[in-house]
Design an enzyme around this catalytic site. Sequence first.
Site, PDB file in Angstrom:
ATOM      1  N   VAL A   1       7.406   8.623   3.771  1.00 41.24           N
ATOM      2  CA  VAL A   1       8.159   7.596   3.050  1.00 41.24           C
ATOM      3  C   VAL A   1       7.812   7.642   1.578  1.00 41.24           C
ATOM      4  O   VAL A   1       6.669   7.895   1.205  1.00 41.24           O
ATOM      5  CB  VAL A   1       7.844   6.205   3.617  1.00 41.24           C
ATOM      6  CG1 VAL A   1       8.543   5.119   2.830  1.00 41.24           C
ATOM      7  CG2 VAL A   1       8.261   6.134   5.084  1.00 41.24           C
ATOM      8  N   GLY A   2       8.793   7.388   0.722  1.00 41.61           N
ATOM      9  CA  GLY A   2       8.504   7.263  -0.701  1.00 41.61           C
ATOM     10  C   GLY A   2       9.547   7.916  -1.573  1.00 41.61           C
ATOM     11  O   GLY A   2      10.521   8.516  -1.103  1.00 41.61           O
TER      12      GLY A   2
ATOM     13  N   GLU B   1       9.291  10.518  11.576  1.00 44.34           N
ATOM     14  CA  GLU B   1       8.861   9.159  11.919  1.00 44.34           C
ATOM     15  C   GLU B   1       9.876   8.117  11.475  1.00 44.34           C
ATOM     16  O   GLU B   1      10.170   7.176  12.200  1.00 44.34           O
ATOM     17  CB  GLU B   1       7.525   8.849  11.241  1.00 44.34           C
ATOM     18  CG  GLU B   1       6.396   9.743  11.651  1.00 44.34           C
ATOM     19  CD  GLU B   1       5.202   9.536  10.749  1.00 44.34           C
ATOM     20  OE1 GLU B   1       4.208   8.976  11.232  1.00 44.34           O
ATOM     21  OE2 GLU B   1       5.261   9.932   9.570  1.00 44.34           O
TER      22      GLU B   1
ATOM     23  N   LYS C   1      -2.112   7.282 -12.890  1.00 49.71           N
ATOM     24  CA  LYS C   1      -2.639   6.308 -13.852  1.00 49.71           C
ATOM     25  C   LYS C   1      -2.376   6.764 -15.292  1.00 49.71           C
ATOM     26  O   LYS C   1      -3.277   6.838 -16.126  1.00 49.71           O
ATOM     27  CB  LYS C   1      -4.138   6.086 -13.635  1.00 49.71           C
ATOM     28  CG  LYS C   1      -4.506   5.461 -12.299  1.00 49.71           C
ATOM     29  CD  LYS C   1      -4.086   4.011 -12.212  1.00 49.71           C
ATOM     30  CE  LYS C   1      -4.557   3.381 -10.912  1.00 49.71           C
ATOM     31  NZ  LYS C   1      -4.114   1.974 -10.761  1.00 49.71           N
TER      32      LYS C   1
END
Length: 511
Positions: free
Chosen positions: A269-270, A293, A407
Amino acid sequence: MSHRIRHPGFAAKRQSAEQAAQFIRHGMTVGMSGFTGAGYPKAVPGALAQRITASHGAGEPFRIKVLTGASTAPELDGALARVDGIELRVPFQSDPELRSRINAGGLDYMDIHLGQLAEKVRYGFFGKIDVAVVEIAAIREDGLLVPSSSVGNNKTWLDMADAVILEVNRWQPDALDGMHDIYTDGALPPHRTPIPLAHPGDRIGSPYLEVPLDKVVAVVETDAPDRNSPFKAPDAASQAIAAHLLDFLRFEVRQGRIPANLLPIQSGVGNIANAFMQGLAESEFEGLTAFTEVIQDGMLELLISGKMELASATSFSLSPAGIERFLEHAEALRQRIILRQQGVSNHPELVRRLGCIALNGMLEADLYGNVNSTHQMGTGMMNGIGGSGDFARNAYLSVFMAPSTAKNGLISTLVPMVSHVDHTEHDVSVIVTDQGLADLRMLSPKQRARAILEHCVHPSFRPALEDYFARALAGSHGKHTPHLLPEALAWHERYLVTGSMLGPAAQEAHD
């Protein structure tokens, strides 16, 4: 709700969420439905949280063990974590409140391969399941249960629990009826037989779940949506990763190692996964299949367009816009989507048999191809391993993907040594970042390191990683997998101390 609860015996057991929550008591082990924000109970967990709050206010203990399919949503994980109602959580989570309490040591969390939990419960490793709380879409006249937008471990919870609470959610579309395939094999080792599935589209079970009426203690009516956030538009890094991966698959087709319609795809997912699906939609590939999935927005669009012929999964993970698209095309999709229990969707034997192309995200990888997909700086849990390990070790191609930095460029995704290992170098075929793709198959450790350095590392970190590797080659105790042990985790230590993995010169250039 009369068209949703059509069996009089089940209809007679209708209760409020508050009444149903009375069946759950301190110390119990509770199996709850839910997988990636789909198909989780919407009402009983909130009512249970109120009971827990009242008990704590009276000075009485009240905590439970919670087992699910995967992550759920704030109405379940968040609500129970916020009132300190969870003693143990298994097997995957993504709720910020729950994650915070796990990392603060406030509750125990067990990270388990998603494909293994149901059988571990059936083997008795977790003791008995006291109560199951399972969302469904409807109860038929014959008492069979229409599963909702995820299957997960629901069959196991219904089979193994002493008592069952059903949430019948009329928000779940009627079109789900007939889309599921629930396989039954109750044998335990050494008497288990092969699962008779040779193609992602094979139907080998029943469209419905079953539970004895006398085991059901409450039926709760709900009308509430699944909680899945909108997906962001793919950023430049995600698009670059998708482009590198598509070029690699084209190369594999030209080499004759995979067919022109690829092999069954498993995708995590993403946004990277959605960017890859978007790339497939714009590519020359046709006749695709998925054995995976979750079905998220990008895969749904492939199914609607006809680029993908069918998809087998255990759950939807659709944004609000994706849900609308599903409803528009639900009748056509009914024959092209199969939702199974996760013990089948994630079964290692099936992944190996079908030859899946496994595409999963990672937090970091090291020079030699070891992958960390769960822990921040080695000690803080992010979400969990999920099903990535079920697929990675058994896939025809095991691909791990991530941007080369995080980041805002202060963290390198490629490091001398990962701070935690979820997938060893033996289970990783390919690593892809926005910088490029490293094919690690059939390479020795030092060859893998050179491929990763050349193709995957961000320019801000490449000189430092090349310097580490060169000095490790010269000064390591062993030359097979060279490391400088005093420095191997120094990048992580630097980040914890300074907030950046960059060295002084690179940090100055970054600033």
